[in-house]
Design a protein around this motif. Structure first.
Motif, mmCIF file in Angstrom:
data_model
loop_
_atom_site.group_PDB
_atom_site.id
_atom_site.type_symbol
_atom_site.label_atom_id
_atom_site.label_comp_id
_atom_site.label_asym_id
_atom_site.label_seq_id
_atom_site.Cartn_x
_atom_site.Cartn_y
_atom_site.Cartn_z
ATOM 1 N N LEU A 22 0.858 -1.175 0.000
ATOM 2 C CA LEU A 22 0.000 0.000 0.000
ATOM 3 C C LEU A 22 0.894 1.224 0.000
ATOM 4 O O LEU A 22 1.856 1.309 0.759
ATOM 5 N N ARG A 24 0.680 5.768 -0.810
ATOM 6 C CA ARG A 24 -0.161 6.914 -1.158
ATOM 7 C C ARG A 24 0.332 7.613 -2.426
ATOM 8 O O ARG A 24 -0.280 8.571 -2.886
ATOM 9 N N LEU A 45 -3.027 5.517 4.251
ATOM 10 C CA LEU A 45 -3.097 4.457 5.251
ATOM 11 C C LEU A 45 -4.127 4.755 6.332
ATOM 12 O O LEU A 45 -4.831 3.859 6.802
ATOM 13 N N HIS A 46 -4.257 6.032 6.709
ATOM 14 C CA HIS A 46 -5.166 6.378 7.797
ATOM 15 C C HIS A 46 -6.633 6.308 7.386
ATOM 16 O O HIS A 46 -7.520 6.363 8.233
ATOM 17 N N ASN A 63 4.158 -2.549 8.938
ATOM 18 C CA ASN A 63 3.770 -1.147 8.886
ATOM 19 C C ASN A 63 5.041 -0.310 8.989
ATOM 20 O O ASN A 63 5.588 -0.122 10.073
ATOM 21 N N VAL A 65 5.290 2.921 7.697
ATOM 22 C CA VAL A 65 4.835 4.217 7.210
ATOM 23 C C VAL A 65 5.787 5.328 7.644
ATOM 24 O O VAL A 65 6.480 5.219 8.659
ATOM 25 N N SER A 78 -0.427 9.685 9.856
ATOM 26 C CA SER A 78 0.395 8.587 9.364
ATOM 27 C C SER A 78 0.604 7.509 10.408
ATOM 28 O O SER A 78 0.354 6.328 10.153
ATOM 29 N N GLY A 82 -2.959 5.730 11.080
ATOM 30 C CA GLY A 82 -2.575 4.640 10.191
ATOM 31 C C GLY A 82 -2.504 3.319 10.918
ATOM 32 O O GLY A 82 -2.990 2.287 10.428
ATOM 33 N N ILE A 86 -4.968 -0.085 10.283
ATOM 34 C CA ILE A 86 -4.502 -1.451 10.035
ATOM 35 C C ILE A 86 -5.104 -2.424 11.041
ATOM 36 O O ILE A 86 -5.559 -3.518 10.678
#
Length: 285
Positions: A22, A24, A45-46, A63, A65, A78, A82, A86
């Motif tokens: 994933l 952005r 993600l969020h 994760n 991020v 984030s 985020g 998840i």
């Protein structure tokens, strides 16, 4: 899936592991598809819109991020939101292993002391407090993973990410701050081996520091690097400031991060034991 995520995906796929990602960033998504990543989703993600695009159980979740920008609000989106997104997506189905990359910026200690994972973090700056809250979300979640790991990363550098090297080459007569504080660093390759060590799920769940073996004062590192490149050694100007320094009260904390727990329990050790080995590898590339 940015700088660290792409490198991890590439390393895992080389070993025959099926990987999804994933991001952005649409350009990153295109690059990941060209790399051969099985499932690439473009989303924040969020948000929650990506939840329905990932169906079925995943054996591991990573994760890694980074901040979406925008100061403290970007950190909230984030890292904290985020993480929460998840965990909501995982729900009761859970996963075998969950790995989250935090940061050693959560340690506020000063005076050149050595700190490990047991160090007090109550005086961490605002952005680091967001990271701590996102760690707590993972630690408090019940049933999301059989094994969970928080890898607190030191300052990241490696191929394509070497700010100090680029700054010297671009001409950098002076720098803000004093330069006397220790820089705790971790090379990209050593992050990947640390992540893969955690993904085996054989170590006890918990928090682990990932850094090299020899933190050095920033002024010492820059002097070595400038001399290695045949460039003028930059000066430090304590009166100069940056947003990061202002958040730290005008100066960076001086502490040395200890990686002994990761060495002992994860069975990990850095291939680039100090900045010299890491930068020599970058310059050779």
């Amino acid at each position: 899936c940015g700088y660290v995520g792409r490198a991890l995906a590439e390393s895992l796929m080389a070993e025959g592991v099926r990987v999804g990602a994933l991001t952005r960033n649409t350009a990153s998504a295109r690059s990941l598809r060209e790399l051969g990543v099985s499932k690439v989703i473009v989303a924040d993600l969020h948000g929650r819109e990506w939840h329905d695009q990932l169906i079925g159980k995943y054996r591991a979740v990573v994760n890694c991020v980074s901040s979406a920008g925008g100061g403290l609000d970007g950190y909230e989106k984030s890292y904290y939101e985020g993480q929460r997104s998840i965990l909501e997506w995982l729900g009761p189905k859970g996963t075998d292993t969950y790995v989250y990359t935090g940061s050693t910026s959560v340690y506020p200690q000063d005076g050149g002391v050595t700190v490990d994972e047991s160090a007090d973090t109550t005086e961490a700056p605002e952005t680091a407090q967001v990271l701590l809250r996102s760690e707590q979300l993972l630690r408090a979640s019940k049933g999301c993973a059989k094994h969970w790991y928080v890898l607190r990363l030191a300052g990241i550098y490696g191929p394509g990410r070497h700010y100090l090297l680029d700054s010297l080459r671009g001409g950098m007569p002076s720098l803000p701050g004093s330069g006397s504080h220790h820089l705790n660093l971790i090379h990209l390759q050593d992050i990947i081996t640390g992540l893969k060590a955690a993904l085996t799920g054989t170590a006890p769940s918990g928090i682990y520091n990932l850094c090299d073996d020899a933190a050095a004062p920033k002024e010492f590192l820059l002097k070595w690097l400038a001399e290695r490149l045949g460039l003028p050694v930059p000066c430090f100007e304590p009166a100069l400031s940056t947003e990061r320094l202002r958040r730290r009260g005008g100066r960076m904390p001086d502490r040395v991060i200890c990686n002994a727990k990761a060495r002992k329990q994860l069975g990990w050790q850095p291939a680039f034991k100090d900045f010299r080995q890491g930068y020599e590898d970058i310059l050779a590339g």
